[in-house]
Design a protein around this motif. Structure first.
Motif, PDB file in Angstrom:
ATOM      1  N   CYS A  49       0.827  -1.212   0.000  1.00 53.37           N
ATOM      2  CA  CYS A  49       0.000   0.000   0.000  1.00 53.37           C
ATOM      3  C   CYS A  49       0.859   1.259   0.000  1.00 53.37           C
ATOM      4  O   CYS A  49       1.968   1.271   0.523  1.00 53.37           O
ATOM      5  CB  CYS A  49      -0.886   0.028   1.248  1.00 53.37           C
ATOM      6  N   ALA A  50       0.307   2.311  -0.579  1.00 54.31           N
ATOM      7  CA  ALA A  50       0.879   3.658  -0.518  1.00 54.31           C
ATOM      8  C   ALA A  50      -0.155   4.536   0.169  1.00 54.31           C
ATOM      9  O   ALA A  50      -1.350   4.429  -0.105  1.00 54.31           O
ATOM     10  CB  ALA A  50       1.181   4.179  -1.916  1.00 54.31           C
ATOM     11  N   ASP A  51       0.303   5.402   1.063  1.00 51.60           N
ATOM     12  CA  ASP A  51      -0.605   6.277   1.805  1.00 51.60           C
ATOM     13  C   ASP A  51       0.033   7.663   1.930  1.00 51.60           C
ATOM     14  O   ASP A  51       0.974   7.851   2.699  1.00 51.60           O
ATOM     15  CB  ASP A  51      -0.880   5.681   3.188  1.00 51.60           C
ATOM     16  N   ALA A  52      -0.451   8.624   1.140  1.00 47.13           N
ATOM     17  CA  ALA A  52       0.049   9.996   1.194  1.00 47.13           C
ATOM     18  C   ALA A  52      -0.516  10.685   2.429  1.00 47.13           C
ATOM     19  O   ALA A  52      -1.688  10.510   2.776  1.00 47.13           O
ATOM     20  CB  ALA A  52      -0.353  10.756  -0.070  1.00 47.13           C
ATOM     21  N   TYR A  53       0.326  11.480   3.091  1.00 43.56           N
ATOM     22  CA  TYR A  53      -0.123  12.222   4.263  1.00 43.56           C
ATOM     23  C   TYR A  53      -1.164  13.256   3.853  1.00 43.56           C
ATOM     24  O   TYR A  53      -1.085  13.855   2.783  1.00 43.56           O
ATOM     25  CB  TYR A  53       1.043  12.938   4.938  1.00 43.56           C
ATOM     26  N   THR A  54      -2.134  13.480   4.733  1.00 48.26           N
ATOM     27  CA  THR A  54      -3.163  14.492   4.496  1.00 48.26           C
ATOM     28  C   THR A  54      -2.792  15.773   5.243  1.00 48.26           C
ATOM     29  O   THR A  54      -1.988  15.753   6.167  1.00 48.26           O
ATOM     30  CB  THR A  54      -4.542  14.002   4.966  1.00 48.26           C
ATOM     31  N   GLY A  55      -3.385  16.872   4.836  1.00 52.54           N
ATOM     32  CA  GLY A  55      -3.129  18.168   5.478  1.00 52.54           C
ATOM     33  C   GLY A  55      -1.949  18.884   4.842  1.00 52.54           C
ATOM     34  O   GLY A  55      -1.128  18.292   4.145  1.00 52.54           O
ATOM     35  N   GLU A  56      -1.875  20.175   5.055  1.00 52.33           N
ATOM     36  CA  GLU A  56      -0.785  21.020   4.570  1.00 52.33           C
ATOM     37  C   GLU A  56      -0.551  20.884   3.071  1.00 52.33           C
ATOM     38  O   GLU A  56       0.568  20.679   2.610  1.00 52.33           O
ATOM     39  CB  GLU A  56       0.507  20.719   5.322  1.00 52.33           C
ATOM     40  N   GLY A  57      -1.579  20.971   2.286  1.00 53.89           N
ATOM     41  CA  GLY A  57      -1.437  20.967   0.833  1.00 53.89           C
ATOM     42  C   GLY A  57      -1.576  19.593   0.205  1.00 53.89           C
ATOM     43  O   GLY A  57      -1.629  18.575   0.871  1.00 53.89           O
ATOM     44  N   ARG A  59      -0.676  16.270  -1.691  1.00 54.33           N
ATOM     45  CA  ARG A  59       0.459  15.351  -1.720  1.00 54.33           C
ATOM     46  C   ARG A  59       0.064  14.095  -2.483  1.00 54.33           C
ATOM     47  O   ARG A  59      -1.106  13.736  -2.544  1.00 54.33           O
ATOM     48  CB  ARG A  59       0.878  14.910  -0.308  1.00 54.33           C
ATOM     49  N   TRP A  60       1.085  13.416  -3.018  1.00 54.83           N
ATOM     50  CA  TRP A  60       0.872  12.072  -3.549  1.00 54.83           C
ATOM     51  C   TRP A  60       2.131  11.243  -3.360  1.00 54.83           C
ATOM     52  O   TRP A  60       3.227  11.768  -3.214  1.00 54.83           O
ATOM     53  CB  TRP A  60       0.396  12.048  -4.988  1.00 54.83           C
ATOM     54  N   VAL A  61       1.934   9.927  -3.331  1.00 56.85           N
ATOM     55  CA  VAL A  61       3.012   8.945  -3.257  1.00 56.85           C
ATOM     56  C   VAL A  61       2.823   8.015  -4.435  1.00 56.85           C
ATOM     57  O   VAL A  61       1.736   7.446  -4.612  1.00 56.85           O
ATOM     58  CB  VAL A  61       2.982   8.145  -1.933  1.00 56.85           C
ATOM     59  N   GLU A  62       3.856   7.867  -5.258  1.00 55.03           N
ATOM     60  CA  GLU A  62       3.807   6.974  -6.415  1.00 55.03           C
ATOM     61  C   GLU A  62       4.766   5.810  -6.198  1.00 55.03           C
ATOM     62  O   GLU A  62       5.920   6.004  -5.813  1.00 55.03           O
ATOM     63  CB  GLU A  62       4.202   7.714  -7.686  1.00 55.03           C
ATOM     64  N   SER A  81      -3.411  12.465  -1.348  1.00 56.01           N
ATOM     65  CA  SER A  81      -3.791  12.836   0.010  1.00 56.01           C
ATOM     66  C   SER A  81      -5.293  13.039   0.141  1.00 56.01           C
ATOM     67  O   SER A  81      -5.843  12.920   1.229  1.00 56.01           O
ATOM     68  CB  SER A  81      -3.045  14.089   0.458  1.00 56.01           C
ATOM     69  N   THR A  82      -5.954  13.327  -0.953  1.00 56.93           N
ATOM     70  CA  THR A  82      -7.400  13.557  -0.912  1.00 56.93           C
ATOM     71  C   THR A  82      -8.206  12.265  -0.827  1.00 56.93           C
ATOM     72  O   THR A  82      -9.400  12.308  -0.558  1.00 56.93           O
ATOM     73  CB  THR A  82      -7.843  14.327  -2.168  1.00 56.93           C
ATOM     74  N   SER A  83      -7.567  11.115  -1.047  1.00 58.15           N
ATOM     75  CA  SER A  83      -8.315   9.856  -1.046  1.00 58.15           C
ATOM     76  C   SER A  83      -8.728   9.429   0.352  1.00 58.15           C
ATOM     77  O   SER A  83      -9.731   8.744   0.514  1.00 58.15           O
ATOM     78  CB  SER A  83      -7.498   8.735  -1.708  1.00 58.15           C
TER      79      SER A  83
END
Length: 124
Positions: A49-57, A59-62, A81-83
């Motif tokens: 799994c990939a999990d981008a941090y939420t908040g402060e703009g 973000r994405w993790v590829e 991050s929006t997911s």
């Protein structure tokens, strides 16, 4: 005769050490902090799994995932991050002890750049 016995003992010792060191690879779960999120592997569920941090703009993790040896699926995906939830891929169809390379890039809107986070190798 003494030299022959010494040679045999050394040969047996080398063979025994080789067998101990050449144990089959075992998979292990991990959690890898990649700066703008986390990449994790759950060996019991055969899932990465990939999990981008939420908040402060934004973000994405590829993750670009490829088998280095053996047979198994290859994937490239992003978690945004929006997911709200991690984005995962199954490795259930990979052969046991397939050696994988996960190469990660991340993005953070406030920084405005993509960062290469390197690669991690693991067994499925």
């Amino acid at each position: 005769m003494k030299k022959l016995i010494q040679t045999a003992v050394v040969g047996i010792g080398v063979a025994a050490a080789s067998m101990v060191l050449a144990q089959p690879a075992s998979a292990a779960s991990f959690s890898w902090n990649v700066g703008d999120g986390v990449v994790s592997y759950d060996d019991g569920a055969d899932r990465i799994c990939a999990d981008a941090y939420t908040g402060e703009g934004s973000r994405w993790v590829e993750v670009a995932l490829v088998p280095v040896n053996g047979g198994g699926p290859s994937y490239t995906w992003r978690d945004y991050s929006t997911s709200g939830d991690p984005t995962c891929r199954s490795l259930a169809t990979a052969y046991e002890d397939t050696y994988y390379r996960a190469t990660v890039k991340t993005y953070w809107g406030e920084r405005g750049t993509t960062v290469n986070r390197g690669s991690k190798y693991f067994y499925s």
